[in-house]
Scaffold this motif. Structure first.
Motif, PDB file in Angstrom:
ATOM      1  N   LEU A 451       0.943  -1.116  -0.164  1.00 41.52           N
ATOM      2  CA  LEU A 451       0.018  -0.068   0.085  1.00 41.52           C
ATOM      3  C   LEU A 451       1.026   1.369   0.066  1.00 41.52           C
ATOM      4  O   LEU A 451       1.989   1.375   0.735  1.00 41.52           O
ATOM      5  CB  LEU A 451      -0.973   0.153   1.428  1.00 41.52           C
ATOM      6  N   VAL A 452       0.552   2.307  -0.853  1.00 38.47           N
ATOM      7  CA  VAL A 452       1.033   3.408  -0.868  1.00 38.47           C
ATOM      8  C   VAL A 452       0.193   4.668  -0.585  1.00 38.47           C
ATOM      9  O   VAL A 452      -1.011   4.430  -0.820  1.00 38.47           O
ATOM     10  CB  VAL A 452       2.143   3.740  -2.213  1.00 38.47           C
ATOM     11  N   ARG A 453       0.559   5.925   0.044  1.00 39.42           N
ATOM     12  CA  ARG A 453      -0.202   6.571   0.179  1.00 39.42           C
ATOM     13  C   ARG A 453      -0.725   7.440  -0.946  1.00 39.42           C
ATOM     14  O   ARG A 453      -0.035   7.802  -1.920  1.00 39.42           O
ATOM     15  CB  ARG A 453       0.243   7.776   1.460  1.00 39.42           C
ATOM     16  N   ARG A 454      -2.090   7.940  -0.978  1.00 36.04           N
ATOM     17  CA  ARG A 454      -2.591   8.733  -2.129  1.00 36.04           C
ATOM     18  C   ARG A 454      -1.997  10.165  -1.855  1.00 36.04           C
ATOM     19  O   ARG A 454      -2.098  10.675  -0.731  1.00 36.04           O
ATOM     20  CB  ARG A 454      -4.367   8.622  -2.355  1.00 36.04           C
ATOM     21  N   ILE A 455      -1.919  10.850  -3.038  1.00 32.99           N
ATOM     22  CA  ILE A 455      -1.948  12.210  -2.968  1.00 32.99           C
ATOM     23  C   ILE A 455      -3.476  12.687  -2.500  1.00 32.99           C
ATOM     24  O   ILE A 455      -4.214  12.613  -3.094  1.00 32.99           O
ATOM     25  CB  ILE A 455      -1.445  13.046  -4.142  1.00 32.99           C
ATOM     26  N   CYS A 456      -3.268  13.812  -1.611  1.00 36.99           N
ATOM     27  CA  CYS A 456      -4.410  14.408  -1.055  1.00 36.99           C
ATOM     28  C   CYS A 456      -5.141  15.173  -2.158  1.00 36.99           C
ATOM     29  O   CYS A 456      -4.470  16.019  -3.043  1.00 36.99           O
ATOM     30  CB  CYS A 456      -4.167  15.528  -0.061  1.00 36.99           C
ATOM     31  N   PRO A 457      -6.329  15.076  -2.672  1.00 33.82           N
ATOM     32  CA  PRO A 457      -6.804  15.531  -3.632  1.00 33.82           C
ATOM     33  C   PRO A 457      -7.215  17.070  -3.625  1.00 33.82           C
ATOM     34  O   PRO A 457      -7.387  18.093  -4.733  1.00 33.82           O
ATOM     35  CB  PRO A 457      -8.232  14.720  -4.138  1.00 33.82           C
ATOM     36  N   LYS A 458      -7.511  17.626  -2.284  1.00 30.29           N
ATOM     37  CA  LYS A 458      -7.643  18.905  -1.943  1.00 30.29           C
ATOM     38  C   LYS A 458      -6.302  19.927  -2.181  1.00 30.29           C
ATOM     39  O   LYS A 458      -6.347  20.902  -2.306  1.00 30.29           O
ATOM     40  CB  LYS A 458      -7.987  19.074  -0.610  1.00 30.29           C
ATOM     41  N   CYS A 459      -5.005  19.188  -1.924  1.00 34.11           N
ATOM     42  CA  CYS A 459      -4.037  20.159  -2.275  1.00 34.11           C
ATOM     43  C   CYS A 459      -3.142  19.557  -3.421  1.00 34.11           C
ATOM     44  O   CYS A 459      -1.661  19.903  -3.154  1.00 34.11           O
ATOM     45  CB  CYS A 459      -3.075  20.364  -0.800  1.00 34.11           C
ATOM     46  N   LYS A 460      -3.501  18.846  -4.053  1.00 30.50           N
ATOM     47  CA  LYS A 460      -2.632  18.101  -4.950  1.00 30.50           C
ATOM     48  C   LYS A 460      -2.237  19.397  -6.120  1.00 30.50           C
ATOM     49  O   LYS A 460      -2.943  20.064  -6.592  1.00 30.50           O
ATOM     50  CB  LYS A 460      -3.471  17.000  -5.989  1.00 30.50           C
ATOM     51  N   THR A 461      -0.761  19.227  -6.340  1.00 33.87           N
ATOM     52  CA  THR A 461      -0.343  20.154  -7.202  1.00 33.87           C
ATOM     53  C   THR A 461       0.708  19.527  -8.057  1.00 33.87           C
ATOM     54  O   THR A 461       1.321  18.650  -7.781  1.00 33.87           O
ATOM     55  CB  THR A 461       0.337  21.454  -6.362  1.00 33.87           C
ATOM     56  N   GLU A 462       0.950  20.285  -9.307  1.00 29.44           N
ATOM     57  CA  GLU A 462       1.816  19.679 -10.288  1.00 29.44           C
ATOM     58  C   GLU A 462       3.453  20.076  -9.899  1.00 29.44           C
ATOM     59  O   GLU A 462       3.610  21.217  -9.520  1.00 29.44           O
ATOM     60  CB  GLU A 462       1.682  20.238 -11.532  1.00 29.44           C
ATOM     61  N   LEU A 463       4.238  19.367 -10.008  1.00 25.86           N
ATOM     62  CA  LEU A 463       5.755  19.506  -9.587  1.00 25.86           C
ATOM     63  C   LEU A 463       6.013  20.368 -10.539  1.00 25.86           C
ATOM     64  O   LEU A 463       5.890  20.463 -11.758  1.00 25.86           O
ATOM     65  CB  LEU A 463       6.637  18.340  -9.458  1.00 25.86           C
ATOM     66  N   SER A 464       7.337  21.440 -10.207  1.00 25.02           N
ATOM     67  CA  SER A 464       7.745  22.455 -11.382  1.00 25.02           C
ATOM     68  C   SER A 464       8.799  21.578 -11.895  1.00 25.02           C
ATOM     69  O   SER A 464       9.168  20.458 -11.636  1.00 25.02           O
ATOM     70  CB  SER A 464       8.521  23.442 -10.260  1.00 25.02           C
ATOM     71  N   ARG A 465       9.298  22.179 -13.113  1.00 30.61           N
ATOM     72  CA  ARG A 465      10.358  21.579 -13.725  1.00 30.61           C
ATOM     73  C   ARG A 465      11.618  21.081 -13.264  1.00 30.61           C
ATOM     74  O   ARG A 465      12.329  20.393 -13.199  1.00 30.61           O
ATOM     75  CB  ARG A 465      10.674  22.439 -15.060  1.00 30.61           C
ATOM     76  N   LYS A 481       4.807  14.766 -16.403  1.00 31.66           N
ATOM     77  CA  LYS A 481       4.181  15.359 -15.367  1.00 31.66           C
ATOM     78  C   LYS A 481       4.193  14.736 -14.025  1.00 31.66           C
ATOM     79  O   LYS A 481       4.108  13.240 -14.070  1.00 31.66           O
ATOM     80  CB  LYS A 481       2.909  15.858 -15.689  1.00 31.66           C
ATOM     81  N   MET A 482       4.517  15.134 -12.980  1.00 29.18           N
ATOM     82  CA  MET A 482       4.440  14.575 -11.530  1.00 29.18           C
ATOM     83  C   MET A 482       3.847  15.634 -10.725  1.00 29.18           C
ATOM     84  O   MET A 482       3.640  16.694 -10.805  1.00 29.18           O
ATOM     85  CB  MET A 482       6.022  14.323 -11.135  1.00 29.18           C
ATOM     86  N   PHE A 483       3.082  14.788  -9.513  1.00 30.95           N
ATOM     87  CA  PHE A 483       2.427  15.665  -8.642  1.00 30.95           C
ATOM     88  C   PHE A 483       2.767  15.373  -7.430  1.00 30.95           C
ATOM     89  O   PHE A 483       3.326  14.395  -6.930  1.00 30.95           O
ATOM     90  CB  PHE A 483       0.953  15.422  -8.730  1.00 30.95           C
ATOM     91  N   LYS A 484       2.539  16.432  -6.333  1.00 32.17           N
ATOM     92  CA  LYS A 484       2.561  16.150  -5.013  1.00 32.17           C
ATOM     93  C   LYS A 484       1.392  16.960  -4.018  1.00 32.17           C
ATOM     94  O   LYS A 484       0.710  17.799  -4.687  1.00 32.17           O
ATOM     95  CB  LYS A 484       3.925  16.706  -4.554  1.00 32.17           C
ATOM     96  N   GLY A 485       1.382  16.688  -3.020  1.00 29.94           N
ATOM     97  CA  GLY A 485       0.292  17.230  -2.020  1.00 29.94           C
ATOM     98  C   GLY A 485       1.019  18.461  -1.215  1.00 29.94           C
ATOM     99  O   GLY A 485       2.140  18.058  -0.584  1.00 29.94           O
ATOM    100  N   THR A 486       0.778  19.580  -1.349  1.00 28.02           N
ATOM    101  CA  THR A 486       1.487  20.525  -0.571  1.00 28.02           C
ATOM    102  C   THR A 486       1.065  20.648   0.925  1.00 28.02           C
ATOM    103  O   THR A 486       1.748  21.234   1.435  1.00 28.02           O
ATOM    104  CB  THR A 486       0.997  21.995  -1.150  1.00 28.02           C
ATOM    105  N   GLY A 487      -0.116  19.903   1.251  1.00 27.96           N
ATOM    106  CA  GLY A 487      -0.395  19.805   2.750  1.00 27.96           C
ATOM    107  C   GLY A 487      -1.425  20.742   2.618  1.00 27.96           C
ATOM    108  O   GLY A 487      -1.451  22.088   2.450  1.00 27.96           O
ATOM    109  N   CYS A 488      -2.672  20.435   3.466  1.00 22.88           N
ATOM    110  CA  CYS A 488      -3.704  21.330   4.038  1.00 22.88           C
ATOM    111  C   CYS A 488      -4.432  20.723   5.035  1.00 22.88           C
ATOM    112  O   CYS A 488      -4.104  19.820   5.712  1.00 22.88           O
ATOM    113  CB  CYS A 488      -4.722  21.172   2.609  1.00 22.88           C
ATOM    114  N   SER A 489      -5.289  21.657   5.341  1.00 21.19           N
ATOM    115  CA  SER A 489      -6.217  21.050   6.670  1.00 21.19           C
ATOM    116  C   SER A 489      -6.958  19.723   6.663  1.00 21.19           C
ATOM    117  O   SER A 489      -6.874  18.948   7.571  1.00 21.19           O
ATOM    118  CB  SER A 489      -7.157  22.164   7.115  1.00 21.19           C
ATOM    119  N   ASP A 490      -7.221  19.327   5.243  1.00 21.12           N
ATOM    120  CA  ASP A 490      -7.810  18.050   5.192  1.00 21.12           C
ATOM    121  C   ASP A 490      -6.920  16.873   5.337  1.00 21.12           C
ATOM    122  O   ASP A 490      -7.234  15.688   5.897  1.00 21.12           O
ATOM    123  CB  ASP A 490      -8.420  18.101   3.774  1.00 21.12           C
ATOM    124  N   CYS A 491      -5.678  16.982   5.206  1.00 20.68           N
ATOM    125  CA  CYS A 491      -4.954  15.900   4.933  1.00 20.68           C
ATOM    126  C   CYS A 491      -3.804  16.228   6.329  1.00 20.68           C
ATOM    127  O   CYS A 491      -2.711  15.492   6.495  1.00 20.68           O
ATOM    128  CB  CYS A 491      -4.111  15.749   3.958  1.00 20.68           C
TER     129      CYS A 491
END
Length: 563
Positions: A451-465, A481-491
């Motif tokens: 099992l791997v953790r899912r990126i939070c859909p509320k703070c999901k953002t695309e990584l910069s180049r 393209k790659m994505f990450k969660g920046t962190g929010c109150s939901d997660c």
């Protein structure tokens, strides 16, 4: 301290050659207009990256760079610095040796913050520098989670108004009046953990305290410290609530209880285990929605999903799901049972324990004390005219032999094994003493998973180049393209919410059966399945999910151990 007073961030960066006077002037102008810190202005104007600023400060001042994501805080120390003060000054106390407090800071040149903490704690302060997003995440994650529990602990009064519960002398169960304050504390811990989507709550006695931790998306987090004086009463309350023997503390025990939380009945499976500092207790949180998951919800996609469905459509044979404890095997089996559960099938399970109730399926639980183990249960099940049999786990040769024989005589058998990958699961049965020809004939397929953790859909953002180039220099610039969660109150500022499986599947065919009959090693079988059988490894499946924006490279690397 005197050294810090003589230095300013702009002077430090210019002295280090990281900044020019002209750039500093632009940043100061921006700072005055936007009312932000100078470091924030430099990053906003793309003059310097936060990493460059942090490393320069640390090098010039001779202080440590700390990663607050890896810090397990001292909640007694956190209790002495309010959440309001931590947010106001962007500080997070890490450690206290009685004379000096180690303090993580976004701005280690903030003398007002250092003086405030020094006076508040009556300690000298040794600053360390950290990233702003890590500071915000740590404050939200640790202060927010523990505050309500700490308030509940304070309302109990540190144990002074709690009658001591006899945990090993055969005393009577405590009265409702004795349990009431601790029941309120337990209720607060439970509700907080359910709100945080925790799967487990750990009550861990130590020499001088009791640590409360919760597991969220597979990761353990400290959430509070309970005084040692409350240990006996808290654990006693849990045992009474779980219908366990409060007078017995020398051997492990298991129990259960239900709790209505926000209109939902949630079941808790409780396990106690004696340690040198008292009984360690773990509460597994069992949620009803786990039984509603379909095959697609597991995370199976592409060829892995097609192979899995072909296994389930086979009228008889054995299918195994393998992986370590906590890898989601039970959820995958329940999803399979949900697909197979039609009116024309008689489905019976034997589990240890039964974690979730499934409508329309006959479920049984092993009872070793009564002499009912997996093997004896299987013999009885075969006399119940089953079409599908689910065995919670193959632990011994006797159970394995009965399961394989059932699969070869017209039944569809599902079970789990504890091996590192799918090919090893097939050969594990041979190691248990089952003849290779029986194993190769009976098995229709094997699924390995993590099992791997899912990126939070509320703070999901695309990584910069720049971030992609740093992580994957070989593919930088090709539009990947790659994505990450920046962190929010939901997660809770983690950047992750929920988990998803990564899989590798083997659908048995004649060439694989030949290799099994030849008793080849697991590495040989694995190489063949990858090169000639189209098996996608768990790591490759994880990277595919990373490309789809479901998870991150860091998660795939953490779980598979492959760089």
């Amino acid at each position: 301290m005197a050294v810090l007073k003589k230095k300013r961030l702009g002077d430090i960066l210019i002295q280090a050659g990281a900044l020019t006077s002209s750039q500093l002037k632009d940043a100061i102008d921006y700072q005055q207009i936007e009312k932000v810190r100078l470091g924030t202005a430099l990053v906003a104007l793309d003059i310097l990256s936060e990493d460059t600023i942090i490393s320069t400060i640390a090098r010039q001042l001779g202080i440590e760079v700390v990663n607050l994501d890896d810090i397990q805080p001292d909640f007694q120390l956190l209790g002495r610095v309010t959440e309001q003060a931590a947010k106001k000054y962007s500080v997070f106390p890490i450690a206290d040796d009685g004379k000096v407090v180690k303090l993580a800071m976004v701005d280690p040149l903030d003398i007002f913050a250092i003086d405030f903490i020094s006076l508040k704690l009556n300690r000298d302060v040794v600053p360390a520098v950290t990233r702003a997003e890590q500071m915000e995440s740590a404050i939200t994650r640790h202060y927010g989670v523990s505050s309500s529990i700490n308030e509940a602990v304070q309302s109990v009064g540190g144990g002074d108004n709690i009658t001591t519960m006899d945990m090993g002398g055969g005393g009577a169960a405590p009265s409702q009046a004795d349990m009431a304050p601790m029941a309120a504390l337990l209720d607060t811990i439970i509700r907080q953990s359910v709100s945080n989507r925790a799967s487990d709550i750990h009550i861990e006695p130590d020499e001088d305290k009791v640590t409360v931790r919760e597991r969220v998306d597979g990761i353990l987090f400290n959430i509070s410290i309970v005084p040692k004086s409350l240990q006996s009463a808290l654990i006693g309350t849990i045992k009474v609530t779980s219908h366990m023997d409060i007078a017995e503390s020398r051997v492990p025990q298991d129990g259960r209880f239900n709790r209505d939380i926000d209109g939902k009945v949630i079941e808790f499976r409780v396990s106690s285990f004696p340690t040198i500092y008292g009984e360690n207790v773990v509460l597994r949180i069992l949620k009803e929605d786990a039984t509603r998951s379909s095959v697609e919800d597991t995370g199976l996609i592409g060829e892995s999903l097609k192979k899995f469905m072909r296994m389930l459509e086979t009228p008889f044979g054995a299918m195994f799901v393998t992986g370590p404890t906590g890898s989601g095997k039970t959820s995958t089996l329940y999803a399979a049972l949900k697909f197979l559960n039609t009116v024309d099938k008689n489905i019976i399970t034997v589990e240890d324990p039964v974690e979730y109730r499934l409508a329309g399926i006959r479920q049984a639980q092993v009872n070793v004390k009564a002499g009912l183990d997996f093997a004896k249960s299987m013999r009885s099940i075969l006399r119940q005219d089953p079409d599908v049999i689910m065995v919670g786990e193959i632990r011994d040769s006797e159970t394995a032999e009965i399961a394989i024989q059932a699969a070869m005589t017209g039944h569809f058998v599902l079970s789990t094994l504890h091996t590192n990958d799918a090919p090893s699961a097939i050969l594990r049965l041979v190691d248990l003493g089952i003849e290779p020809f029986m194993v190769s004939s009976a098995i229709v397929g094997v699924v390995g998973q993590r099992l791997v953790r899912r990126i939070c859909p509320k703070c999901k953002t695309e990584l910069s180049r720049e971030e992609i180039a740093r992580l994957f220099p070989a593919i930088a610039g090709n539009g990947f393209k790659m994505f990450k969660g920046t962190g929010c109150s939901d997660c809770k500022k983690t950047g992750y919410s929920g988990r998803i499986g990564i899989f590798e599947t083997i659908l048995m065919d004649d060439p694989v059966r030949v290799l099994v009959n030849q008793k080849v090693s697991s590495s040989v079988l694995r190489d063949y399945c990858i090169k000639n059988h189209g098996m996608q490894t768990m790591r490759l499946d994880g990277l595919e999910k990373m490309k789809l924006g479901m998870t991150t490279y860091e998660e795939v690397k953490r779980v598979t151990g492959e760089g």
